[in-house]
Design an enzyme around this catalytic site. Structure first.
Site, mmCIF file in Angstrom:
data_model
loop_
_atom_site.group_PDB
_atom_site.id
_atom_site.type_symbol
_atom_site.label_atom_id
_atom_site.label_comp_id
_atom_site.label_asym_id
_atom_site.label_seq_id
_atom_site.Cartn_x
_atom_site.Cartn_y
_atom_site.Cartn_z
ATOM 1 N N THR A 113 0.837 -1.168 -0.053
ATOM 2 C CA THR A 113 -0.295 0.120 -0.286
ATOM 3 C C THR A 113 0.694 1.671 -0.222
ATOM 4 O O THR A 113 1.996 1.048 0.521
ATOM 5 C CB THR A 113 -0.611 0.140 1.030
ATOM 6 O OG1 THR A 113 -2.094 1.525 2.051
ATOM 7 C CG2 THR A 113 -0.200 -0.652 2.210
ATOM 8 N N ASP A 114 0.451 2.299 -0.655
ATOM 9 C CA ASP A 114 1.059 3.890 -0.261
ATOM 10 C C ASP A 114 0.981 4.173 1.162
ATOM 11 O O ASP A 114 1.617 5.119 1.784
ATOM 12 C CB ASP A 114 0.167 4.552 -1.245
ATOM 13 C CG ASP A 114 -1.669 4.600 -1.001
ATOM 14 O OD1 ASP A 114 -1.582 4.345 0.192
ATOM 15 O OD2 ASP A 114 -2.438 5.446 -1.697
ATOM 16 N N GLU A 115 0.900 3.489 2.015
ATOM 17 C CA GLU A 115 0.178 3.883 3.496
ATOM 18 C C GLU A 115 1.985 3.602 3.846
ATOM 19 O O GLU A 115 2.111 4.563 5.305
ATOM 20 C CB GLU A 115 -0.795 3.625 4.072
ATOM 21 C CG GLU A 115 -2.547 3.566 3.293
ATOM 22 C CD GLU A 115 -2.997 3.517 3.995
ATOM 23 O OE1 GLU A 115 -3.654 3.094 5.666
ATOM 24 O OE2 GLU A 115 -4.259 3.114 3.192
ATOM 25 N N TYR A 173 -1.747 -0.273 11.205
ATOM 26 C CA TYR A 173 -1.786 -1.123 10.174
ATOM 27 C C TYR A 173 -1.151 -0.600 8.860
ATOM 28 O O TYR A 173 -0.097 -1.952 8.670
ATOM 29 C CB TYR A 173 -3.488 -0.824 9.118
ATOM 30 C CG TYR A 173 -3.757 -0.717 7.758
ATOM 31 C CD1 TYR A 173 -3.494 -1.787 7.218
ATOM 32 C CD2 TYR A 173 -3.012 -0.043 6.791
ATOM 33 C CE1 TYR A 173 -3.321 -2.545 6.048
ATOM 34 C CE2 TYR A 173 -3.342 -0.065 5.066
ATOM 35 C CZ TYR A 173 -3.763 -1.573 5.601
ATOM 36 O OH TYR A 173 -3.845 -1.844 3.874
ATOM 37 N N LYS A 196 2.115 -3.154 7.326
ATOM 38 C CA LYS A 196 2.374 -3.711 5.932
ATOM 39 C C LYS A 196 4.024 -3.154 6.266
ATOM 40 O O LYS A 196 4.366 -4.230 4.750
ATOM 41 C CB LYS A 196 0.924 -3.092 4.866
ATOM 42 C CG LYS A 196 0.214 -3.164 5.479
ATOM 43 C CD LYS A 196 -0.731 -4.531 4.553
ATOM 44 C CE LYS A 196 0.113 -4.715 3.240
ATOM 45 N NZ LYS A 196 -0.372 -5.972 2.976
#
Ligand code: NAD
Ligand code: TYD
Length: 331
Positions: A119-121, A143, A147
């Site tokens: 993810t971009d997060e 989260y 990741k």
């Protein structure tokens, strides 16, 4: 190709499975724990063309059984909702980190290619400009931290053991079959039902929207052409402030803005995500769906498919909603 798709009963995984079965003729095994977010219904139209294994990625026995005869693993399986990671982070550590480790071990033992869906997060928030794959990893929620931990483990298996592993980092996805805890389906279903639309903070947070089918194609490019050890960003073509997303959904649902309700902000709320995707584009990928058209189609899909969301919205989701938002849903 013989593929093991972990988390294939979720939102993005099921779209990817549909794509691989229908457009590539792949031989797909899905391994999925069927948490609240994973549903066989998400695979209803391809379930007879795949092998489905009910099990957890953190269970080495289930993984070994599911992986038998497969050439590659594509891992979607994860706990994915930031708000749940704030109220109860433990499951995120088990699935996102420990589970990824079990899959990496299986891939190493069997000499399988491995794609980690990320993810971009992992890059954190950016006020201006876009993150490249060289940007530092600065996750801010439990989260995104788990990741990021998984991404680092994946890279370590390439550097240490020579595993043919590739990471593909997507921006915010939207489209059919997305569990209505996430912004777009939550707002669509609330608008259709005449419930309030809860906007966090000032509503000016920005997300980079990617249609789920475009992400599936991007992951397919990373699987087919990605260089082992490399990460590839897969960002959507358009960005939008949350409040603008909500206004557009109200317009498409025939509702007015009186349904908007500003609520207490999420803790540690990232302001803006943005990805530069030139590296994946060099592999031949390009997003096909603009946000305006994609959102219109998505609202129409939810309007026409209450068979899919009605059991969710009338089940345990109601309790989740009340806990999270302090108010009951109308129906
Ligand atoms: P989702 O929550 O809809 O689905 C997750 C799936 O994983 C479900 O089918 C669930 O049952 C399964 N699962 C959960 N824990 C498991 C476990 N321990 N073992 C086996 N299966 C398990 O998620 P999604 O939105 O489809 O996201 C899929 C992947 O894409 C995730 O890795 C997520 O981090 C990543 N991602 C999501 C987005 C987004 O906007 N949704 C954007 C970029 C990347
Ligand atoms: P979300 O769909 O949870 O994705 P992420 O946090 O992983 O980007 O949220 C998208 C944006 O929408 C985020 O800025 C938080 C905001 N949001 C709301 O304003 N209200 C809501 O009820 C939800 C679920 C999200």
């Amino acid at each position: 190709m013989k593929l093991l798709v972990c988390g294939g009963a979720g939102f993005i995984g099921s779209s990817f499975v549909r794509l691989r079965v229908n457009e590539h003729g792949d031989d797909v095994t899905v391994l999925d724990k069927l948490t609240y977010a994973g549903r066989r219904e998400n695979l209803h139209d391809v379930i007879d063309q795949i092998r489905f294994v009910h099990g957890a990625i953190e269970d080495p026995v289930a993984v070994a059984g599911a992986a038998e005869g497969c050439e590659a693993i594509v891992n979607f399986a994860a706990e994915t909702h930031v708000d749940r990671s704030i109220s109860d982070p433990e499951g995120f550590i088990v699935t996102n980190m420990q589970g990824t480790h079990v899959l990496l071990e299986a891939a190493r033992r069997q000499g399988m290619r491995y794609v980690q869906v990320s993810t971009d997060e992992v890059y954190g928030s950016i006020e201006e400009g876009s993150f490249t794959e060289q940007s530092p990893l600065q996750p801010s929620s439990p989260y995104s931290a788990t990741k990021t931990g998984a991404d680092l483990l994946v890279s370590s298996y390439f550097h240490t053991f020579g595993l043919e592993a590739v990471i593909c980092r997507g921006s915010n996805n939207y489209g059919p079959y997305q569990y209505p805890e996430k912004l777009i389906p939550l707002m669509i279903l609330n608008a259709l039902a005449g419930d309030r639309l809860p906007v966090y903070g000032d509503g000016r947070n920005v997300r980079n929207w990617l249609h789920v089918e475009d992400f599936g194609h991007g992951i397919g490019h990373a699987l087919a052409h990605g260089l082992p050890g490399e990460a590839y960003n897969c960002g959507g073509p358009d960005e939008c402030e949350n409040i603008e997303v909500v206004r557009r959904i109200l317009g498409l649902s025939g509702r007015d803005e009186s349904l908007i309700e500003y609520v207490t902000d999420r803790l540690g709320h990232d302001r803006r995500y943005s990805l530069a995707s030139a590296k994946l584009q060099q592999l031949g990928w390009k997003a096909r769906m603009g946000f305006a058209e994609g959102l219109e189609r998505t609202v129409a899909w939810y309007r026409d498919n209450d068979w899919w969301w009605d059991p969710i919205r009338s089940g345990v989701y109601r309790e989740y909603y009340e806990r999270q938002y302090g108010r009951a849903l109308k129906r």
